[in-house]
Write a protein that holds these residues in place. Structure first.
Motif, PDB file in Angstrom:
ATOM      1  N   GLU A 139     -47.648  38.096  22.736  1.00  0.00           N
ATOM      2  CA  GLU A 139     -48.799  38.452  21.910  1.00  0.00           C
ATOM      3  C   GLU A 139     -49.621  39.536  22.602  1.00  0.00           C
ATOM      4  OE1 GLU A 139     -50.928  34.833  21.365  1.00  0.00           O
ATOM      5  OE2 GLU A 139     -49.740  34.215  19.634  1.00  0.00           O
ATOM      6  N   LYS A 140     -50.165  40.417  21.793  1.00  0.00           N
ATOM      7  CA  LYS A 140     -51.069  41.457  22.281  1.00  0.00           C
ATOM      8  C   LYS A 140     -52.406  41.284  21.548  1.00  0.00           C
ATOM      9  CE  LYS A 140     -47.322  43.349  24.134  1.00  0.00           C
ATOM     10  NZ  LYS A 140     -47.026  43.342  25.574  1.00  0.00           N
ATOM     11  N   TYR A 141     -53.471  41.668  22.221  1.00  0.00           N
ATOM     12  CA  TYR A 141     -54.812  41.601  21.608  1.00  0.00           C
ATOM     13  C   TYR A 141     -55.496  42.969  21.747  1.00  0.00           C
ATOM     14  CZ  TYR A 141     -54.624  36.497  21.215  1.00  0.00           C
ATOM     15  OH  TYR A 141     -54.301  35.211  20.872  1.00  0.00           O
ATOM     16  N   PRO A 142     -54.962  44.005  21.047  1.00  0.00           N
ATOM     17  CA  PRO A 142     -55.520  45.347  21.212  1.00  0.00           C
ATOM     18  C   PRO A 142     -56.860  45.500  20.490  1.00  0.00           C
ATOM     19  CG  PRO A 142     -53.832  45.366  19.524  1.00  0.00           C
ATOM     20  CD  PRO A 142     -53.806  43.984  20.117  1.00  0.00           C
ATOM     21  N   LEU A 143     -57.700  46.392  21.051  1.00  0.00           N
ATOM     22  CA  LEU A 143     -58.960  46.752  20.405  1.00  0.00           C
ATOM     23  C   LEU A 143     -58.687  47.876  19.424  1.00  0.00           C
ATOM     24  CD1 LEU A 143     -61.151  46.751  23.626  1.00  0.00           C
ATOM     25  CD2 LEU A 143     -61.372  45.161  21.718  1.00  0.00           C
TER      26      LEU A 143
END
Length: 559
Positions: A139-143
């Protein structure tokens, strides 16, 4: 037979024991004063540190409200575009209202399988967009939204908050609790890695089950300087993430110095949004020195002055004993009164401190305990000021006796000096509100005098009016002629018999005044009379028992 004569200086034998006893008594009083002031220092430290903690908690609550407001804005729309978010932040006027906020943004959760579609969608408006840094996480949590979208913050677009463990812990806690969380110490992605600055990041999920989140980033130094309004704090403050004062976890240092723990160090742990912070407090060098040494130093100087004075008296030769005997009666009275006057505030400090400590341990309400501490500090300050006034009076007596009571003349206004004196005595008038003076100001009341000494004259007259006025009204009048300025202070108290009108201006004299329960050394009117005489003026009194007293000072405009 001359060999059988007693030594001329045999009286010195009696002086040494007196000096020893006086020194021991002085050391005892100095110690009690020191202990009292140290206790006061701890009370002040607790009060000031509690206030600083309140400031931090209050400000952090404002930032949480800002995140909640932003979440409400998103929930009120089906879709919020980048432009709408930018306009929303612009309307917040964040740069002016919250310059400490480095960035406010919106991020989403992207699974590895969703990355190609996500990149394609984002690059429609920002061709250079990418998710960074590269990691093996599923999982990635990009802004994806970031404002203000300036040159510095543009570097952070697409930053994967999940890639760094402190941010990852805070994000996971936010989704787990569906509430605001804060990171421990991090370094902002906006900064050059060669010159990192400690920072903190707040997170808030869109909803617990949705893969979106909001964030606010701060540089820690800018954040806490703003919280403290850039003011000089009464304490040195060091803030750490976690529960240990480890230099590696330090995020803010008020004065830039790393202080070793001492007896005045206070450590307080607070919890903000799931993260513990340790705050280390110490008095600044300036405030600690003032509070610890001032009052004990005054007590020691006064006590040793008395001990040496008595030693000197006992050490006089027999030749001077006859001349000295007449003076001993007045000096003995002075020593008795002065000892009582010095002992009273010192004993009061000791007893009041013990009472406060005993009562404070029984009070659970923090606000009530703080009020008790503040009242104690105010009470101790009043007693310290009383000791200072005693020292000043004794110094003036010494200067008068040696002819070294100096004056520094300048053009001053009697009315203005009177106003300043009344303002300085406001605490005494607050205790006896009926005694607050009514003033009838004259015109052309300027003259060439020593401002400090004339202030001393007026203060002594007002203080006497408070002491002997039985709580009744005080009337003050100023007037002038082409060559003189006059001030009169009238009370409606116990009054003075006519036969004592001249004696009350003598040293150590309180003749004709029933002074039971009223403190004082009997020096005020003597010093006042000497100051007036040095200025070429006159002082007189009009009074009868039970009818109050009016003291009248008349000074030439030039002397």
């Amino acid at each position: 037979m001359a060999f059988l004569k007693k030594p001329k200086h045999n009286t010195l034998f009696y002086g040494w024991p007196v000096l020893l006893v006086g020194t021991l008594i002085t050391m005892a009083f100095t110690y009690y004063s020191y202990v009292s002031v140290v206790n006061e220092n701890h009370l002040r430290l607790d009060y000031d540190s509690d206030e600083i903690v309140k400031q931090i908690e209050y400000k952090m609550n404002q930032y949480e409200e800002l995140l909640l407001q932003t979440r409400g804005f998103f929930r009120s729309s089906d879709v919020v575009t980048r432009k709408e978010f930018a306009r929303y932040v612009e309307n917040l006027n964040m740069r002016q209202r919250h310059p400490e906020i480095q960035a406010i943004g919106f991020g989403i959760r992207v699974k590895t399988s969703e990355i190609p579609a996500h990149l394609k969608e984002m690059r429609k408006t920002i061709p250079s967009y990418t998710i960074w840094p590269e990691t093996l996480h599923e999982e990635k949590y990009p802004l994806v939204y970031l404002e203000p979208f300036d040159e510095i913050n543009q570097k952070v677009l697409g930053y994967d908050s999940y890639s760094e463990r402190h941010r990852r812990d805070a994000i996971l806690r936010a989704f787990e609790t569906d509430g605001t969380t804060i990171t421990s110490k991090v370094f902002l992605a906006q900064d050059d890695i060669r010159f990192p600055h400690p920072g903190l990041v707040l997170y808030l999920p869109f909803i617990k089950t949705a893969p979106e989140y909001f964030y606010i980033a701060f540089r820690a130094e800018t954040l806490f300087k703003t919280i403290f309004n850039g003011k000089e704090l009464p304490l040195d403050v060091e803030i750490f993430t976690g529960t240990s004062p480890d230099p590696d976890s330090l995020i803010y240092n008020h004065d830039g110095k790393f202080h070793k723990n001492d007896r005045y160090t206070s450590l307080k742990t607070i919890q903000l949004y799931g993260q513990k912070f340790l705050i280390k407090f110490q008095p600044t060098a300036l405030t600690k020195n003032k509070s610890v040494y001032k009052a004990p130093g005054i007590v020691f100087v006064i006590g040793m002055a008395f001990a040496l004075l008595i030693f000197r008296i006992f050490g006089l030769t027999k030749k001077s004993q006859i001349e000295l005997s007449e003076a001993l009666e007045s000096r003995d009275e002075f020593i008795s009164i002065a000892s009582h006057e010095l002992k009273t505030p010192l004993t009061a400090i000791k007893l009041h401190t013990q009472m406060v400590k005993r009562n404070a341990s029984k009070i659970e309400d923090p606000e009530a305990r703080k009020k008790l501490y503040v009242d104690h500090i105010d009470h101790t300050e009043i007693l310290s000021q009383r000791l200072e006034r005693l020292v000043d009076d004794m110094l003036d007596i010494s200067r008068i006796k040696t002819g070294r009571l100096s004056i520094f003349k300048e053009l001053v206004d009697m009315n203005k000096i009177l106003d300043e004196a009344i303002t300085r005595l406001k605490d005494q008038f607050r205790v006896i509100p009926e005694a607050k003076p009514s003033v009838n100001y004259g015109i052309n009341t300027t003259g060439i005098w020593d401002k400090h000494r004339i202030d001393q004259v007026i203060t002594n007259l007002l203080t006497n009016a408070i002491k002997y006025g039985e709580g009744k009204a005080i009337e003050v009048t100023t007037s002038s002629t082409p060559t003189t300025v006059k001030i009169s202070v009238k009370d409606h108290g116990i009054g003075i018999a006519p036969e004592f009108h001249d004696k009350i201006f003598d040293r150590f004299e309180r003749a004709g005044i029933n002074s039971k329960g009223i403190s004082g050394l009997g020096l005020g009117l003597y010093i006042t009379h000497q100051i007036v005489q040095i200025h070429g003026g006159t002082i007189s009194v009009e009074s009868r028992p039970g009818e109050g007293s009016t003291f009248i000072v008349e000074l030439p405009k030039t002397c």
